[in-house]
Design a protein around this motif. Structure first.
Motif, PDB file in Angstrom:
ATOM      1  N   CYS A  79       0.809  -1.217   0.000  1.00  0.00           N
ATOM      2  CA  CYS A  79       0.000   0.000   0.000  1.00  0.00           C
ATOM      3  C   CYS A  79       0.842   1.267   0.000  1.00  0.00           C
ATOM      4  O   CYS A  79       0.319   2.364  -0.234  1.00  0.00           O
ATOM      5  N   SER A  86       4.930  -0.640  -7.721  1.00  0.00           N
ATOM      6  CA  SER A  86       4.329  -1.943  -7.431  1.00  0.00           C
ATOM      7  C   SER A  86       4.638  -2.948  -8.528  1.00  0.00           C
ATOM      8  O   SER A  86       4.815  -4.143  -8.256  1.00  0.00           O
ATOM      9  N   GLN A 127      -2.587  -3.427  -7.287  1.00  0.00           N
ATOM     10  CA  GLN A 127      -1.872  -2.180  -7.013  1.00  0.00           C
ATOM     11  C   GLN A 127      -1.159  -1.659  -8.258  1.00  0.00           C
ATOM     12  O   GLN A 127      -0.988  -0.455  -8.426  1.00  0.00           O
TER      13      GLN A 127
END
Length: 214
Positions: A79, A86, A127
């Protein structure tokens, strides 16, 4: 780009190579305390090879606790990164996850860790979704891996694999097309599973495959 080097991380990373399990666990516990990552830590997390060190522990550590803690740290960091960052993590981590759960017999013997590996792959793909256009080989290999994950005797891993198929239908549908027959045949078989949750997740995956692919 200039990176901020954190000597304390370098010390901890060196301990991850220690042959003593307790030293590795202590180093991992110290790394986990640094989550969630702040801006400067986020940059050096990538630059100082923390990702590669954790992935190496997931792939090669003989101790279940070390593999699990390494995976927990890595997935807990997702996150903190944008889509491009990512994707860098995905290219390092997903091939190792595929090694662990993508063939029979499973190289990862612990069923809970097989589940967490699939969950983590799903999370990092979500993500990095906006940057996946040039990563077809990675997503195709993961789709192939899911054929085996769907046959896991651990029901929660079956469900996680079904959720991952639904994710791929949205973010990388071409990967599902390549393995369409094997995936749908295994999904249809799982519709007869004794657990209602597994049947429901499987049915959702079948619907997504039909909607996004056909």
């Amino acid at each position: 780009m200039s990176y901020i080097i954190r000597p304390d991380w370098q010390r901890e990373l060196s301990h991850l190579k220690n042959t003593d399990r307790r030293s590795r666990l202590s180093a991992l516990a110290s790394l986990k305390k640094k989550l969630p990552l702040k801006q400067e830590a986020r940059i050096s997390f990538l630059a100082d090879n923390v990702v590669d060190a954790l992935v190496d522990r997931i792939a090669n550590d003989p101790a279940e606790q070390c593999r699990e803690l390494s995976l927990s740290i890595l997935s807990g960091s997702f996150c903190s990164f944008d889509a491009r960052e990512s994707l860098l993590i995905a290219h390092s981590f997903i091939p190792v996850a595929i090694q662990r759960v993508g063939s029979r017999p499973f190289k990862e013997p612990v069923e809970e860790l097989r589940l967490k590996l699939i969950d983590a792959c799903n999370a990092v793909l979500l993500q990095s979704a906006s940057e996946l256009d040039d990563s077809q080989e990675l997503t195709q290999r993961f789709a192939c891996c899911l054929v085996q994950a769907l046959t896991d005797t651990y029901p929660e891993t079956k469900r996680s694999a079904g959720i991952a198929i639904s994710t791929l239908c949205q973010v990388a549908p071409q990967s599902i097309r390549l393995h369409f027959a094997d995936l749908t045949n295994t999904l249809i078989f799982n519709l007869r599973h004794q657990h209602a949750k597994t049947r429901t997740t499987t049915l959702n995956a079948v619907v997504d495959v039909c909607y996004f692919i056909l």
